[in-house]
Design a protein around this motif. Sequence first.
Motif, mmCIF file in Angstrom:
data_model
loop_
_atom_site.group_PDB
_atom_site.id
_atom_site.type_symbol
_atom_site.label_atom_id
_atom_site.label_comp_id
_atom_site.label_asym_id
_atom_site.label_seq_id
_atom_site.Cartn_x
_atom_site.Cartn_y
_atom_site.Cartn_z
ATOM 1 N N UNK A 159 0.830 -1.206 0.000
ATOM 2 C CA UNK A 159 0.000 0.000 0.000
ATOM 3 C C UNK A 159 0.865 1.256 0.000
ATOM 4 N N UNK A 160 1.844 1.292 0.869
ATOM 5 C CA UNK A 160 2.711 2.472 0.974
ATOM 6 C C UNK A 160 3.446 2.743 -0.335
ATOM 7 N N UNK A 161 4.028 1.703 -0.914
ATOM 8 C CA UNK A 161 4.797 1.877 -2.142
ATOM 9 C C UNK A 161 3.929 2.327 -3.310
ATOM 10 N N UNK A 162 2.745 1.742 -3.417
ATOM 11 C CA UNK A 162 1.850 2.109 -4.522
ATOM 12 C C UNK A 162 1.410 3.564 -4.407
ATOM 13 N N UNK A 163 1.017 3.984 -3.218
ATOM 14 C CA UNK A 163 0.554 5.359 -3.036
ATOM 15 C C UNK A 163 1.694 6.360 -3.265
ATOM 16 N N UNK A 164 2.872 6.029 -2.799
ATOM 17 C CA UNK A 164 4.029 6.905 -2.997
ATOM 18 C C UNK A 164 4.392 7.008 -4.468
ATOM 19 N N UNK A 165 4.396 5.877 -5.148
ATOM 20 C CA UNK A 165 4.764 5.841 -6.552
ATOM 21 C C UNK A 165 3.748 6.567 -7.426
ATOM 22 N N UNK A 166 2.463 6.351 -7.136
ATOM 23 C CA UNK A 166 1.415 7.015 -7.912
ATOM 24 C C UNK A 166 1.495 8.528 -7.725
ATOM 25 N N UNK A 167 1.747 8.963 -6.512
ATOM 26 C CA UNK A 167 1.868 10.405 -6.253
ATOM 27 C C UNK A 167 3.058 10.983 -7.004
ATOM 28 N N UNK A 168 4.151 10.244 -7.038
ATOM 29 C CA UNK A 168 5.325 10.716 -7.766
ATOM 30 C C UNK A 168 5.011 10.902 -9.246
ATOM 31 N N UNK A 169 4.291 9.930 -9.815
ATOM 32 C CA UNK A 169 3.910 10.024 -11.228
ATOM 33 C C UNK A 169 3.003 11.225 -11.452
ATOM 34 N N UNK A 170 2.026 11.411 -10.586
ATOM 35 C CA UNK A 170 1.081 12.526 -10.722
ATOM 36 C C UNK A 170 1.782 13.872 -10.556
ATOM 37 N N UNK A 171 2.719 13.942 -9.638
ATOM 38 C CA UNK A 171 3.462 15.192 -9.431
ATOM 39 C C UNK A 171 4.263 15.569 -10.672
ATOM 40 N N UNK A 172 4.591 14.588 -11.467
ATOM 41 C CA UNK A 172 5.356 14.837 -12.695
ATOM 42 C C UNK A 172 4.451 14.984 -13.912
ATOM 43 N N UNK A 173 3.148 15.049 -13.631
ATOM 44 C CA UNK A 173 2.218 15.259 -14.727
ATOM 45 C C UNK A 173 1.928 14.020 -15.537
ATOM 46 N N UNK A 174 2.083 12.850 -14.936
ATOM 47 C CA UNK A 174 1.807 11.586 -15.628
ATOM 48 C C UNK A 174 0.613 10.871 -15.006
ATOM 49 N N UNK A 175 -0.128 10.180 -15.836
ATOM 50 C CA UNK A 175 -1.177 9.284 -15.366
ATOM 51 C C UNK A 175 -1.079 8.008 -16.190
ATOM 52 N N UNK A 176 -1.804 6.975 -15.764
ATOM 53 C CA UNK A 176 -1.827 5.713 -16.506
ATOM 54 C C UNK A 176 -3.227 5.462 -17.040
ATOM 55 N N UNK A 177 -3.293 5.058 -18.283
ATOM 56 C CA UNK A 177 -4.578 4.742 -18.905
ATOM 57 C C UNK A 177 -4.532 3.311 -19.429
ATOM 58 N N UNK A 178 -5.701 2.771 -19.774
ATOM 59 C CA UNK A 178 -5.740 1.403 -20.271
ATOM 60 C C UNK A 178 -5.922 0.422 -19.137
ATOM 61 N N UNK A 179 -5.496 -0.799 -19.364
ATOM 62 C CA UNK A 179 -5.735 -1.831 -18.365
ATOM 63 C C UNK A 179 -4.614 -2.851 -18.293
ATOM 64 N N UNK A 180 -4.619 -3.571 -17.193
ATOM 65 C CA UNK A 180 -3.659 -4.642 -16.945
ATOM 66 C C UNK A 180 -4.365 -5.979 -17.152
#
Length: 217
Positions: free
Chosen positions: A120-141
Amino acid sequence: MTATQRRSSAHDIAAVRDRHTPWFAAVYFRETAAASLTFCAALVLTACSSSDANGEASDESPTVTQSPRTSATTTSDPTEAAKKEAIATYAAYWQEMEKLYADPSGKSAHLDQYAASAALKNAETDAKRAHDRGRIYTGSVALTGQTVTKVNPAGRIPNATVSSCLDISNWRRVHAKTKKPVTLPENRLTKYLIVSTVEKYPEGWRVTSDDPQGKPC
């Protein structure tokens, strides 16, 4: 696996060398980058994920092409029940990872209902880092071949080890404003083996670790 693949590999899953950094999100990835693979991961997303050359999450780490989490089929065998719950929880975990990495506001996902501890901690930290850099993820796994390789349904903390094939080839990292794809290494691993730990807490099963293996599947 080369250094470039580790950086781009899992919960960008992530694509974070948090627990989501293997390699993304996936996924694992991810922005710390898989933790990518990270959604990482944790997304990316984490979320199993490893950083790319710019420290951004790789596109390896995240939507799971499975139905939402459901309770295990009623059975008198606690071992089989634990296996089914663990697999269902892991599928739901990746669905929430996709939401987490796709929404900079963080309001769409409820990852804490399916993840805890380092995952949980790693995912939330990583997602925030991506968002802070103006990135998001689209599509699916795409999550296939899920197998419980180890299970302990009666310990102090019931747990199971789940091995899966995570395909993040359709989980794309894009610029949030333009929706244009972020350039990623061509030789990055987008379909790989990931091994995860799922534990049963009083409030239910939770993914607590997500470890991309760096092996294609």
